[in-house]
Design a protein around this motif. Structure first.
Motif, mmCIF file in Angstrom:
data_model
loop_
_atom_site.group_PDB
_atom_site.id
_atom_site.type_symbol
_atom_site.label_atom_id
_atom_site.label_comp_id
_atom_site.label_asym_id
_atom_site.label_seq_id
_atom_site.Cartn_x
_atom_site.Cartn_y
_atom_site.Cartn_z
ATOM 1 N N LEU A 318 0.832 -1.201 0.000
ATOM 2 C CA LEU A 318 0.000 0.000 0.000
ATOM 3 C C LEU A 318 0.871 1.257 0.000
ATOM 4 O O LEU A 318 0.554 2.242 -0.676
ATOM 5 C CB LEU A 318 -0.924 0.008 1.215
ATOM 6 N N GLY A 319 1.967 1.217 0.759
ATOM 7 C CA GLY A 319 2.865 2.359 0.789
ATOM 8 C C GLY A 319 3.477 2.654 -0.569
ATOM 9 O O GLY A 319 3.654 3.811 -0.950
ATOM 10 N N LYS A 320 3.790 1.610 -1.302
ATOM 11 C CA LYS A 320 4.385 1.777 -2.628
ATOM 12 C C LYS A 320 3.455 2.500 -3.577
ATOM 13 O O LYS A 320 3.893 3.331 -4.382
ATOM 14 C CB LYS A 320 4.751 0.397 -3.200
ATOM 15 N N TYR A 321 2.162 2.217 -3.479
ATOM 16 C CA TYR A 321 1.186 2.801 -4.405
ATOM 17 C C TYR A 321 0.363 3.922 -3.767
ATOM 18 O O TYR A 321 -0.648 4.347 -4.321
ATOM 19 C CB TYR A 321 0.238 1.703 -4.907
ATOM 20 N N SER A 322 0.806 4.420 -2.617
ATOM 21 C CA SER A 322 -0.016 5.348 -1.838
ATOM 22 C C SER A 322 -0.264 6.682 -2.543
ATOM 23 O O SER A 322 -1.350 7.256 -2.423
ATOM 24 C CB SER A 322 0.635 5.602 -0.475
ATOM 25 N N TYR A 323 0.726 7.189 -3.254
ATOM 26 C CA TYR A 323 0.561 8.497 -3.903
ATOM 27 C C TYR A 323 -0.575 8.456 -4.925
ATOM 28 O O TYR A 323 -1.486 9.300 -4.899
ATOM 29 C CB TYR A 323 1.878 8.908 -4.557
ATOM 30 N N ALA A 324 -0.547 7.477 -5.799
ATOM 31 C CA ALA A 324 -1.602 7.366 -6.808
ATOM 32 C C ALA A 324 -2.947 7.036 -6.163
ATOM 33 O O ALA A 324 -4.001 7.524 -6.610
ATOM 34 C CB ALA A 324 -1.239 6.303 -7.844
ATOM 35 N N MET A 325 -2.936 6.227 -5.120
ATOM 36 C CA MET A 325 -4.185 5.921 -4.430
ATOM 37 C C MET A 325 -4.816 7.182 -3.872
ATOM 38 O O MET A 325 -6.031 7.389 -3.972
ATOM 39 C CB MET A 325 -3.945 4.908 -3.304
ATOM 40 N N TYR A 326 -3.981 8.040 -3.296
ATOM 41 C CA TYR A 326 -4.503 9.290 -2.747
ATOM 42 C C TYR A 326 -5.076 10.176 -3.847
ATOM 43 O O TYR A 326 -6.137 10.790 -3.679
ATOM 44 C CB TYR A 326 -3.394 10.029 -2.008
ATOM 45 N N VAL A 327 -4.387 10.237 -4.962
ATOM 46 C CA VAL A 327 -4.844 11.078 -6.073
ATOM 47 C C VAL A 327 -6.178 10.589 -6.634
ATOM 48 O O VAL A 327 -7.083 11.385 -6.922
ATOM 49 C CB VAL A 327 -3.778 11.112 -7.189
ATOM 50 N N PHE A 328 -6.351 9.268 -6.749
ATOM 51 C CA PHE A 328 -7.524 8.708 -7.429
ATOM 52 C C PHE A 328 -8.738 8.501 -6.526
ATOM 53 O O PHE A 328 -9.857 8.398 -7.030
ATOM 54 C CB PHE A 328 -7.161 7.367 -8.076
ATOM 55 N N GLN A 329 -8.527 8.420 -5.215
ATOM 56 C CA GLN A 329 -9.617 8.040 -4.315
ATOM 57 C C GLN A 329 -10.879 8.876 -4.492
ATOM 58 O O GLN A 329 -11.961 8.343 -4.772
ATOM 59 C CB GLN A 329 -9.155 8.156 -2.861
ATOM 60 N N SER A 330 -10.748 10.153 -4.280
ATOM 61 C CA SER A 330 -11.930 11.020 -4.283
ATOM 62 C C SER A 330 -12.596 11.123 -5.656
ATOM 63 O O SER A 330 -13.823 11.019 -5.757
ATOM 64 C CB SER A 330 -11.552 12.412 -3.763
ATOM 65 N N PRO A 331 -11.837 11.311 -6.737
ATOM 66 C CA PRO A 331 -12.490 11.458 -8.044
ATOM 67 C C PRO A 331 -13.271 10.242 -8.510
ATOM 68 O O PRO A 331 -14.253 10.390 -9.252
ATOM 69 C CB PRO A 331 -11.316 11.739 -8.998
ATOM 70 N N ILE A 332 -12.874 9.047 -8.104
ATOM 71 C CA ILE A 332 -13.593 7.875 -8.619
ATOM 72 C C ILE A 332 -14.960 7.701 -7.952
ATOM 73 O O ILE A 332 -15.779 6.913 -8.432
ATOM 74 C CB ILE A 332 -12.777 6.573 -8.453
ATOM 75 N N ILE A 333 -15.218 8.440 -6.878
ATOM 76 C CA ILE A 333 -16.531 8.335 -6.228
ATOM 77 C C ILE A 333 -17.649 8.774 -7.178
ATOM 78 O O ILE A 333 -18.598 8.016 -7.408
ATOM 79 C CB ILE A 333 -16.564 9.136 -4.911
ATOM 80 N N PRO A 334 -17.577 9.975 -7.764
ATOM 81 C CA PRO A 334 -18.636 10.346 -8.721
ATOM 82 C C PRO A 334 -18.523 9.602 -10.045
ATOM 83 O O PRO A 334 -19.543 9.340 -10.697
ATOM 84 C CB PRO A 334 -18.440 11.852 -8.910
#
Length: 401
Positions: A318-334
């Protein structure tokens, strides 16, 4: 019984293993695998907050669970503390090397900018075209100039509004970017001991300025997002980096970190349960809690239970991919709402609580998959370019120095 020759071979090996286990986790200028786990814990916490918060808005999650979800936003504070530690450490270790500023800004730019700007282009332009012109992020599109210039939190603070919709989470990236721009000069000009003292001083000033502002103005958004009011976590991390490089890792530091962890954790929990009446208190306590946790980890031995916990493969992935996860989390909701939403899942599962749990798990999985794709398609190739650039620069320094 071992023969004498075998004992001569095996006993030194056993001694070496024991010695290795007793070495501290933190070593100067070395990579620390456990920090990937810290980053993994931070993104796991933010993920729980981001998707769990949707269940609060729908009125499904209430009571104690709702408070736990809201508290999970503290993952951002853990990111801040870790970033302050890592960046300050990189800068301190590079002070005597040539091209100090050029090397730092080049490496940071290649790590941060590609994913950030590509994601903005996707969310603001490509996705609307794919959706036939209907824009899923109208507020962000209207204020996009602030997104492109890392001034998201400044616009929010001035307008006292979360005016970027589902791209509003970029405020924290703006805070970090402002830190990256200013902090290299501080580290370059000051000796290590003064960096430590200056970090503590600025952290105190950040807390006090937030207190004064809260008494003078009714602007809750600025208190939560303005750089000067939210940089204490970064500065606590910077102070830890400087302190460790002073060689001061006595047992009293570990006891202090343990006390800070327990006391800040307790008071944070009390405030969160009873309501945060003083705007400065909770985030300051959480930042101190995160800094205490990081310091406790860094001063632990490699064979400690704390090292084992943060080196778990799941957290490190999770730490390895954390930056992209943070970027994508909110936008994929809508963006995923037509296929995956609480109402749709409730219809199929027949239970609101089960739908809530399923929603968090499904959206977490989608985020992780997108982050893995981003890593292999964009981030890793750019990082390889950064490594080649660094190797070329080192070769040039050897030939010209």
């Amino acid at each position: 019984m071992l023969c004498r020759s075998c004992r001569r071979i095996l006993i030194p090996l056993e001694d070496n293993v024991t010695a290795t286990q007793q070495i501290g986790i933190w070593q100067p200028s070395s990579r620390i695998p456990a920090l990937d786990g810290v980053r993994g814990l931070a993104i796991l916490s933010v993920t729980f907050y981001r998707f769990g918060n949707e269940t609060i808005h729908e009125g499904i999650t209430t009571g104690l669970m709702a408070k736990m979800i809201e508290a999970a936003e503290s993952g951002v504070d853990l990111f801040f503390v870790l970033s302050g530690f890592l960046i300050t450490g990189v800068l301190l270790d590079a002070k005597t090397k040539p091209n100090f500023f050029k090397s730092f800004f080049l490496r940071r730019s290649l790590r941060i900018f590609p994913l950030y700007f590509v994601s903005l282009a996707i969310f603001l332009f490509i996705v609307p075209l794919a959706m036939g012109g209907k824009h899923p992020f109208p507020d962000a599109y209207a204020n996009q100039a602030y997104l492109w210039t890392y001034l998201t939190n400044i616009k929010m603070s001035v307008s006292n509004s979360w005016c970027f919709g589902y791209l509003g989470h970029f405020w924290s990236l703006a805070v970090e970017e402002h830190f990256y721009l200013a902090w290299p000069l501080v580290v370059f000009l000051l000796p290590v001991k003064q960096v430590f003292k200056f970090s503590i001083l600025l952290a105190i000033l950040s807390v006090l300025s937030r207190l004064v502002f809260s008494l003078c103005y009714d602007n809750g958004v600025a208190l939560l997002s303005f750089t000067a009011f939210r940089c204490e976590g970064l500065l606590f991390g910077a102070a830890i980096a400087a302190r460790l490089r002073l060689g001061e890792t006595s047992p009293s530091i570990r006891w202090g970190a343990l006390f800070g962890l327990a006391s800040c954790g307790f008071f944070s929990l009390v405030i969160a349960m009873k309501g945060n009446r003083l705007p400065i208190s909770l985030h300051t306590l959480i930042s101190l809690f995160c800094a205490s946790l990081l310091l406790l980890l860094l001063t632990a031995k490699r064979d400690s239970w704390l090292a084992f916990a943060f080196e778990l493969p799941f957290l490190r992935v999770l730490g390895k991919y954390s930056y992209a996860m943070y970027v994508f989390q909110s936008p994929i909701i809508p963006l995923a709402a037509n296929w995956i939403s609480l109402s749709i899942l409730t219809k199929y599962i027949g239970n609101a609580q089960g739908a809530s749990a399923s929603y968090v798990v499904i959206m977490f999985s989608i985020t992780l998959v997108l982050a893995i794709i981003s890593w292999f398609a964009l981030e890793r190739p750019i990082l390889r370019l950064r490594s080649k650039a660094g190797a070329a620069q080192n070769a040039e320094n050897l030939t010209t120095g």
